[in-house]
Design a protein around this motif. Structure first.
Motif, PDB file in Angstrom:
ATOM      1  N   VAL A 105       0.998  -1.073   0.029  1.00  0.00           N
ATOM      2  CA  VAL A 105       0.054  -0.005  -0.062  1.00  0.00           C
ATOM      3  C   VAL A 105       0.935   1.284   0.147  1.00  0.00           C
ATOM      4  CG1 VAL A 105      -1.782   1.296   1.275  1.00  0.00           C
ATOM      5  CG2 VAL A 105      -1.686  -1.221   1.364  1.00  0.00           C
ATOM      6  N   LEU A 106       0.734   2.078  -0.987  1.00  0.00           N
ATOM      7  CA  LEU A 106       1.750   3.236  -1.268  1.00  0.00           C
ATOM      8  C   LEU A 106       1.014   4.401  -1.248  1.00  0.00           C
ATOM      9  CD1 LEU A 106       4.583   4.396  -2.097  1.00  0.00           C
ATOM     10  CD2 LEU A 106       3.384   4.268  -4.483  1.00  0.00           C
ATOM     11  N   GLY A 107       0.992   5.330   0.126  1.00  0.00           N
ATOM     12  CA  GLY A 107       0.636   6.584   0.262  1.00  0.00           C
ATOM     13  C   GLY A 107       1.459   7.657  -0.321  1.00  0.00           C
ATOM     14  N   TRP A 194       5.039   5.198   2.419  1.00  0.00           N
ATOM     15  CA  TRP A 194       4.676   6.856   2.079  1.00  0.00           C
ATOM     16  C   TRP A 194       5.592   7.451   1.339  1.00  0.00           C
ATOM     17  CZ3 TRP A 194       6.523  11.473   3.960  1.00  0.00           C
ATOM     18  CH2 TRP A 194       5.638  12.560   3.589  1.00  0.00           C
ATOM     19  N   ASN A 195       5.100   8.007   0.283  1.00  0.00           N
ATOM     20  CA  ASN A 195       6.057   8.604  -0.698  1.00  0.00           C
ATOM     21  C   ASN A 195       6.106  10.200  -0.404  1.00  0.00           C
ATOM     22  OD1 ASN A 195       5.955   9.720  -4.082  1.00  0.00           O
ATOM     23  ND2 ASN A 195       7.959   9.459  -2.943  1.00  0.00           N
ATOM     24  N   ASP A 196       7.132  11.027  -0.179  1.00  0.00           N
ATOM     25  CA  ASP A 196       6.958  12.369  -0.171  1.00  0.00           C
ATOM     26  C   ASP A 196       7.328  12.936  -1.620  1.00  0.00           C
ATOM     27  OD1 ASP A 196       7.991  15.186  -0.099  1.00  0.00           O
ATOM     28  OD2 ASP A 196       7.972  15.245   1.958  1.00  0.00           O
ATOM     29  N   LEU A 202      11.061   8.080   0.316  1.00  0.00           N
ATOM     30  CA  LEU A 202      10.082   6.828   0.590  1.00  0.00           C
ATOM     31  C   LEU A 202      10.422   6.491   1.959  1.00  0.00           C
ATOM     32  CD1 LEU A 202       8.177   5.246  -1.095  1.00  0.00           C
ATOM     33  CD2 LEU A 202       9.817   3.738  -1.543  1.00  0.00           C
ATOM     34  N   GLU A 203       9.066   6.228   2.611  1.00  0.00           N
ATOM     35  CA  GLU A 203       9.262   5.521   3.911  1.00  0.00           C
ATOM     36  C   GLU A 203       8.412   4.488   4.103  1.00  0.00           C
ATOM     37  OE1 GLU A 203       8.058   8.719   6.770  1.00  0.00           O
ATOM     38  OE2 GLU A 203       9.296  10.193   6.326  1.00  0.00           O
ATOM     39  N   ALA A 204       8.819   3.607   4.903  1.00  0.00           N
ATOM     40  CA  ALA A 204       8.520   2.328   5.084  1.00  0.00           C
ATOM     41  C   ALA A 204       7.894   1.883   6.517  1.00  0.00           C
ATOM     42  CB  ALA A 204       9.340   1.180   4.611  1.00  0.00           C
ATOM     43  N   TYR A 205       6.682   1.391   6.726  1.00  0.00           N
ATOM     44  CA  TYR A 205       6.369   1.240   8.135  1.00  0.00           C
ATOM     45  C   TYR A 205       6.629  -0.423   8.455  1.00  0.00           C
ATOM     46  CZ  TYR A 205       3.144   1.051  12.146  1.00  0.00           C
ATOM     47  OH  TYR A 205       2.617   0.878  13.396  1.00  0.00           O
ATOM     48  N   THR A 206       6.861  -0.386   9.761  1.00  0.00           N
ATOM     49  CA  THR A 206       7.274  -1.756  10.372  1.00  0.00           C
ATOM     50  C   THR A 206       6.621  -1.781  11.769  1.00  0.00           C
ATOM     51  OG1 THR A 206       9.268  -1.233  11.328  1.00  0.00           O
ATOM     52  CG2 THR A 206       9.202  -2.280   9.153  1.00  0.00           C
ATOM     53  N   ASP A 207       6.082  -2.699  12.199  1.00  0.00           N
ATOM     54  CA  ASP A 207       5.344  -2.882  13.311  1.00  0.00           C
ATOM     55  C   ASP A 207       6.437  -2.372  14.964  1.00  0.00           C
ATOM     56  OD1 ASP A 207       2.659  -3.477  12.722  1.00  0.00           O
ATOM     57  OD2 ASP A 207       3.374  -5.669  12.687  1.00  0.00           O
ATOM     58  N   ALA A 209       9.240  -0.168  14.320  1.00  0.00           N
ATOM     59  CA  ALA A 209       9.778   0.866  14.232  1.00  0.00           C
ATOM     60  C   ALA A 209       9.092   2.014  13.891  1.00  0.00           C
ATOM     61  CB  ALA A 209      11.272   0.742  13.430  1.00  0.00           C
ATOM     62  N   GLY A 210       7.618   1.732  13.344  1.00  0.00           N
ATOM     63  CA  GLY A 210       6.862   2.727  12.648  1.00  0.00           C
ATOM     64  C   GLY A 210       7.553   3.392  11.253  1.00  0.00           C
ATOM     65  N   TYR A 211       7.143   4.383  10.906  1.00  0.00           N
ATOM     66  CA  TYR A 211       7.888   4.831   9.544  1.00  0.00           C
ATOM     67  C   TYR A 211       9.283   5.099   9.831  1.00  0.00           C
ATOM     68  CZ  TYR A 211       3.155   5.182   7.379  1.00  0.00           C
ATOM     69  OH  TYR A 211       2.019   4.471   6.834  1.00  0.00           O
ATOM     70  N   GLN A 212      10.168   4.657   8.690  1.00  0.00           N
ATOM     71  CA  GLN A 212      11.581   4.957   8.692  1.00  0.00           C
ATOM     72  C   GLN A 212      11.589   5.092   7.142  1.00  0.00           C
ATOM     73  OE1 GLN A 212      13.703   5.394  11.387  1.00  0.00           O
ATOM     74  NE2 GLN A 212      11.969   4.725  12.674  1.00  0.00           N
ATOM     75  N   ALA A 213      12.655   6.014   7.076  1.00  0.00           N
ATOM     76  CA  ALA A 213      13.271   6.177   5.309  1.00  0.00           C
ATOM     77  C   ALA A 213      13.823   4.800   4.933  1.00  0.00           C
ATOM     78  CB  ALA A 213      14.433   6.908   5.686  1.00  0.00           C
ATOM     79  N   VAL A 214      13.466   4.496   3.546  1.00  0.00           N
ATOM     80  CA  VAL A 214      14.063   3.237   3.167  1.00  0.00           C
ATOM     81  C   VAL A 214      15.542   3.657   2.556  1.00  0.00           C
ATOM     82  CG1 VAL A 214      13.765   1.914   0.930  1.00  0.00           C
ATOM     83  CG2 VAL A 214      11.763   2.729   2.257  1.00  0.00           C
TER      84      VAL A 214
END
Length: 214
Positions: A105-107, A194-196, A202-207, A209-214
């Motif tokens: 899922v890409l926001g 999530w893409n700025d 680009l940030e990726a979510y993990t349970d 660490a939450g959102y972190q930069a790819v």
């Protein structure tokens, strides 16, 4: 009054340019795709926003991604009530028929649909509350994300809601029995990004660490 017209000239010109170059240079590859069918490893659910270009972000070729786009990259909860369910049908086809290994899922930043939800939930967009608003009723899916927003400025809360749109969709995906079964059997993994747009990040979510930069 006639309402079906020929393709605009500028699009026809681009098509002929593609046919004479990209297609002509890779004709055997396109024929192979047509004959062998599709075997994508991943499905991507992204926003309809014209600035979000999934294949460019990942440098993907034809046949790599099964892509579904809708307003604000939302997945509704599992609800087999016999109505029209374009997104649910795409998920079912990707998981059960194509057997994709990854569902992404890409926001993205500055999402108009998410902004509409934000203003609707804040009571500032009565037109979206109307039962006849397709956008408003679709954005009802994101209301749980609005309820989880932290305090802060409108700008910060809008960004947070964009990221919540991804998390709400991932949560809703797990309400589909066939998705849950595929995840639990380790045949499918879910990913939230999530893409700025302006920054190209680009940030990726993990349970963990939450959102972190790819």
């Amino acid at each position: 009054m006639p309402y079906r017209h020929a393709l605009p000239a500028y699009l026809a010109k681009r098509y002929h340019g593609w046919k004479a170059t990209t297609y002509a240079e890779n004709k055997s590859w396109y024929k192979r795709l047509a004959e062998d069918g599709q075997h994508p490893r991943a499905m991507v659910i992204s926003c309809c926003d014209s600035r979000v270009h999934v294949t460019s972000i990942f440098g993907a070729d034809q046949g790599e991604f099964f892509i579904h786009r809708n307003v604000a990259n939302l997945v509704p909860p599992y609800n087999p009530d016999g109505e029209y369910h374009g997104t649910s049908a795409a998920v079912e086809y990707a998981v059960n028929t194509l057997k994709v290994s990854h569902l992404i899922v890409l926001g993205h930043s500055n999402c108009g649909g998410v902004a509409g939800c934000y203003h609707m939930c804040a009571g500032n967009a009565p037109e979206l509350e109307d039962k006849s608003s397709f956008v408003g009723r679709w954005m009802d899916i994101l209301r749980p994300g609005y309820d989880r927003l932290p305090n802060g400025t409108d700008a910060d809360r809008l960004t947070a809601l964009e990221k919540e749109s991804v998390l709400v969709s991932l949560e809703n995906l797990m309400t589909f029995p066939f998705v849950k079964a595929a995840v639990e059997s380790e045949n499918l993994s879910l990913h939230g990004l999530w893409n700025d747009i302006g920054e190209g990040t680009l940030e990726a979510y993990t349970d963990d660490a939450g959102y972190q930069a790819v």
